[in-house]
Design a protein around this motif. Structure first.
Motif, mmCIF file in Angstrom:
data_model
loop_
_atom_site.group_PDB
_atom_site.id
_atom_site.type_symbol
_atom_site.label_atom_id
_atom_site.label_comp_id
_atom_site.label_asym_id
_atom_site.label_seq_id
_atom_site.Cartn_x
_atom_site.Cartn_y
_atom_site.Cartn_z
ATOM 1 N N GLU A 11 0.831 -1.214 0.000
ATOM 2 C CA GLU A 11 0.000 0.000 0.000
ATOM 3 C C GLU A 11 0.862 1.260 0.000
ATOM 4 N N TYR A 12 1.955 1.241 0.756
ATOM 5 C CA TYR A 12 2.884 2.377 0.725
ATOM 6 C C TYR A 12 3.478 2.548 -0.676
ATOM 7 N N GLY A 13 3.831 1.448 -1.297
ATOM 8 C CA GLY A 13 4.382 1.506 -2.648
ATOM 9 C C GLY A 13 3.386 2.061 -3.649
ATOM 10 N N VAL A 14 2.152 1.605 -3.562
ATOM 11 C CA VAL A 14 1.102 2.104 -4.451
ATOM 12 C C VAL A 14 0.883 3.599 -4.209
ATOM 13 N N ALA A 15 0.851 3.995 -2.933
ATOM 14 C CA ALA A 15 0.668 5.416 -2.603
ATOM 15 C C ALA A 15 1.806 6.258 -3.167
ATOM 16 N N ALA A 16 3.029 5.758 -3.070
ATOM 17 C CA ALA A 16 4.179 6.509 -3.582
ATOM 18 C C ALA A 16 4.120 6.654 -5.102
ATOM 19 N N VAL A 17 3.780 5.579 -5.795
ATOM 20 C CA VAL A 17 3.698 5.637 -7.264
ATOM 21 C C VAL A 17 2.590 6.596 -7.695
ATOM 22 N N ILE A 18 1.435 6.523 -7.049
ATOM 23 C CA ILE A 18 0.332 7.421 -7.395
ATOM 24 C C ILE A 18 0.712 8.870 -7.106
ATOM 25 N N ALA A 19 1.402 9.103 -5.989
ATOM 26 C CA ALA A 19 1.839 10.470 -5.668
ATOM 27 C C ALA A 19 2.801 10.993 -6.724
ATOM 28 N N LEU A 20 3.743 10.177 -7.151
ATOM 29 C CA LEU A 20 4.690 10.615 -8.187
ATOM 30 C C LEU A 20 3.975 10.931 -9.495
ATOM 31 N N ILE A 21 3.021 10.106 -9.866
ATOM 32 C CA ILE A 21 2.250 10.363 -11.087
ATOM 33 C C ILE A 21 1.471 11.672 -10.936
ATOM 34 N N GLY A 22 0.831 11.863 -9.790
ATOM 35 C CA GLY A 22 0.080 13.090 -9.548
ATOM 36 C C GLY A 22 0.964 14.326 -9.587
ATOM 37 N N ILE A 23 2.139 14.244 -8.983
ATOM 38 C CA ILE A 23 3.073 15.375 -8.988
ATOM 39 C C ILE A 23 3.545 15.666 -10.406
ATOM 40 N N PHE A 24 3.829 14.627 -11.170
ATOM 41 C CA PHE A 24 4.228 14.824 -12.567
ATOM 42 C C PHE A 24 3.125 15.534 -13.339
ATOM 43 N N PHE A 25 1.869 15.121 -13.130
ATOM 44 C CA PHE A 25 0.766 15.746 -13.854
ATOM 45 C C PHE A 25 0.473 17.161 -13.354
#
Length: 168
Positions: A11-25
Motif C-alpha cells: 500500500e505504501y508503494g502504491v501510494a508513492a507511485v500514485i503520488a509521483l504520477i500526480g506530482i508529474f501531472f
C-alpha cells in the motif's frame, strides 16, 4: 502479522507511485496556458492531478493506521511474474521519457509498441497496423476534440506534422 506487514508495504508503494504520477501531472498542468475564464483549460488536468496526490495521501494514511484489510490469494507481487511487472513499469517510464523528448504522438506509438511487447504480442504486422491508428485516434481525441495542451518534444518538435492530422 507478516502478511499484514507485506500488505502495508504494498500500500505504501502504491501510494508513492500514485503520488509521483500526480506530482508529474501537476507539473504538466502548469505548462497549460491560463485563460481569463473562471474555469479554464488547466482546471480539469489540475483537478485530476491534485486528486491523485490526495488519493495517494489517503492510501498512505490508511496503511499507516493498519487499515489495509487481509491479504487475499494472489495479492501483490508474491506470486507475480516480476519480469512482466518490470516491463509494464518500464513501458510507463518509456512513455514519459518519449513524451518529453518527442511529444505526445510519438510517445503513444513508442509506449503502445512497448506495451504490446510486454504483454507478449510479437506479430510485427499487428503491431505496425495498430500503433499508428492508435496514436492518430488518441491525438485527434485529446488535441483535436478536447483541445488539450500538446507540449513540444525537447529533442524533436513534431507538432507541425501532427497538427495537420487534426486539421490545425
Amino acid at each position: 502479522m507478516v502478511s499484514d506487514n507485506y500488505k502495508v508495504k504494498i500500500e505504501y508503494g502504491v501510494a508513492a507511485v500514485i503520488a509521483l504520477i500526480g506530482i508529474f501531472f501537476i507539473y504538466q498542468a502548469f505548462t497549460i496556458k491560463v485563460s481569463g475564464e473562471a474555469v479554464g483549460p488547466r482546471t480539469m488536468p489540475m483537478a485530476i492531478a491534485v486528486s491523485l496526490v490526495i488519493g495517494s495521501a489517503w492510501l498512505a494514511v490508511r496503511a499507516l493506521n493498519g487499515k489495509v484489510g487481509e491479504v487475499k490469494a494472489e495479492y501483490g507481487f508474491k506470486d507475480s511474474d516480476l519480469q512482466r511487472i518490470a516491463l509494464v513499469i518500464g513501458c510507463g517510464i518509456l512513455f514519459v521519457v518519449s513524451f518529453w523528448l518527442f511529444g505526445f504522438f510519438t510517445a503513444v506509438i513508442i509506449g503502445y509498441v512497448a506495451a504490446l511487447y510486454a504483454f507478449g504480442v510479437r506479430n510485427k504486422l499487428k503491431i505496425c497496423i495498430s500503433a499508428i491508428p492508435m496514436a492518430y485516434v488518441l491525438h485527434w481525441l485529446f488535441m483535436g476534440v478536447m483541445m488539450l495542451n500538446d507540449p513540444r518534444g525537447r529533442l524533436v518538435d513534431l507538432r507541425p506534422l501532427t497538427d495537420v492530422l487534426i486539421g490545425n
